[in-house]
Design an enzyme around this catalytic site. Structure first.
Site, PDB file in Angstrom:
ATOM      1  CB  SER A 209      -0.933  -0.030   1.224  1.00 17.48           C
ATOM      2  OG  SER A 209      -1.925   0.950   1.098  1.00 17.48           O
ATOM      3  CG  ASN A 210      -0.387   4.656  -1.260  1.00 14.85           C
ATOM      4  OD1 ASN A 210      -1.090   5.357  -0.561  1.00 14.85           O
ATOM      5  ND2 ASN A 210      -0.851   4.072  -2.378  1.00 14.85           N
TER       6      ASN A 210
END
Ligand code: CTP
Length: 402
Positions: A209-210
């Protein structure tokens, strides 16, 4: 004088953050608002009523039973007069009282009697804030139409760190201005907003993810809803609640986001894609937890769909706006994306700048339009930035779409 002729009642509770509300009142006055202040008994232990009286130029209400200067039933007259109530800092006690219908002091009595929007800004120790009863009370009040501003995360008065700090006065005032704005200038607009990160599973316990917090996209959704738009928010996993009046569709992966967006797209007039879509996912996601071995591990990644690019191919007369977070050659990179994705505008921010990164409540944005024009904006709250984005979107539409 953005708030000329607006009446704001500020309720101050007993918390160390009460001193920050002095600046809130000062800013509201500078914007032309008529400000009345109600202080609880405990609030007066943190800040003297005289401070607020000097700034608001009005008597501060500290007691239910003090001698009135002129005859009116104060809690009723203030409740009626207010265009907006702000309760800051809102303590667990005050939130609990309002959620339970207890009206035993001037502030809780007046709030109970008002029909004006009530904006509650909690600030308290982070363990208190996360307490299940406090959270249930907040949810109950949200369900009843009270508007909450999320506390900030950071170092608390007692030295520990966590979520529970009062947001900066400028952000509180921005939100109040948004709530007071009579403008329903986006009425008729059906807006699709995306926000947050996407999460791409590697196995049942791990993902790619980020750092996107979703705050910018949620601010756009909130601002648009406040201005009368019909808003659908497709959101990746975030820890903030949906703004009032917005239809929320929660997704996890880029493919789920794509499906939800394509489903909503035919019915909308404009799209603001603020989501940080993961460009890659694990090529072979495992159904079982991958066990550690002695060797290094290689995870092959494959490309996710570019949702905005797909929308660009089928946009018709809709307005398309993208977001991009860059670390270098901001305008150049942003302009390439406008071309490649067939956008009307892109909101670019340099994530290396202080106050513009992921997770902050502020942003420094440049709005770049298809014709090459660049609107360069200074540091401001994400909500204020969201309003600027919507102002530009409205200019592009030239009233032809909504
Ligand atoms: N976007 C999208 N689908 C993706 C990647 C991005 O819809 N798979 C959208 C984002 O929501 C944003 C815009 O495209 O509005 C630009 O995103 P960005 O990540 O900056 O662009 P990329 O095309 O992924 O380019 P790069 O990551 O190489 O800078």
């Amino acid at each position: 004088m953005e708030l000329k002729d607006k009446s704001v009642v500020v309720g101050v509770c007993g918390g160390i953050a009460a001193y920050k509300v002095v600046e809130v009142v000062s800013r509201l006055k500078k914007l032309g608002a008529d400000v009345d202040i109600i202080m609880t008994a405990n609030a007066q232990k943190f800040v003297a009523p005289l401070t607020f009286r000097s700034l608001s130029h009005r008597p501060v209400i500290t007691d239910m039973f003090d001698e009135p200067e002129y005859w009116d039933i104060k809690h009723i007259s203030l409740a009626k007069k207010a265009d907006l109530f702000i309760i800051a800092p809102a303590t667990a006690n005050m939130i609990g009282k309002l959620a339970s219908g207890i009206a035993d002091d001037m502030l809780s009595t007046t709030v109970t009697a008002t029909k004006a929007p009530v904006m509650i800004v909690p600030a308290m120790n982070h363990d208190m804030y996360s307490n299940a009863v406090v959270q249930q009370n907040i949810e109950r009040l949200k369900g009843l139409g009270y508007i909450f501003m999320e506390p900030d995360t950071g170092v608390m008065a007692e030295g520990t760190s966590g979520k529970g700090r009062l947001p900066e006065p400028a952000s509180i005032v921005d939100m109040a201005v948004g709530l007071l704005k009579p403008a329903c200038d986006l009425k008729g607009l059906r807006l699709l907003v995306t926000a947050g990160p996407t999460r791409e599973n590697i196995d049942p316990v791990r993902y790619i993810s980020n750092y996107s917090s979703g705050k910018m996209g949620y601010a756009v959704a909130q601002a648009a809803a406040e201005r009368g738009a019909d808003v659908v928010l497709v959101s990746g996993p975030v820890s903030i609640g949906a703004p009032r009046g917005v239809k929320l569709i929660s997704v996890n992966t880029a493919n789920e986001m794509r499906d939800a967006v394509l489903k909503e797209f035919p019915d909308c007039d404009a799209v603001v894609m603020a989501a940080a879509v993961a460009d890659y996912k694990a090529a072979e996601g495992s159904q079982l937890k991958i066990k550690k071995s002695d060797d290094d591990m290689v995870i092959r990644l494959e490309k996710n769909p570019d949702i905005l690019k797909e929308l660009g191919n089928i946009k018709g007369s809709r307005i398309l706006a993208g977001f991009c977070a860059e670390t270098d050659h901001l305008v150049e990179n942003a302009m390439k994306k406008v071309e490649a994705k067939n956008l009307d505008m892109i909101v670019a921010n340099d994530v290396t700048m202080e106050g513009a990164g992921f997770g902050t409540d502020t942003n420094i944005i440049k709005i770049i339009k298809r014709d090459g024009s660049v609107t360069d904006l200074p540091l401001m709250s994400k909500l204020a930035a969201a309003h600027k984005v919507l102002d530009q979107l409205r200019l592009i539409s030239k009233n032809e779409i909504f």
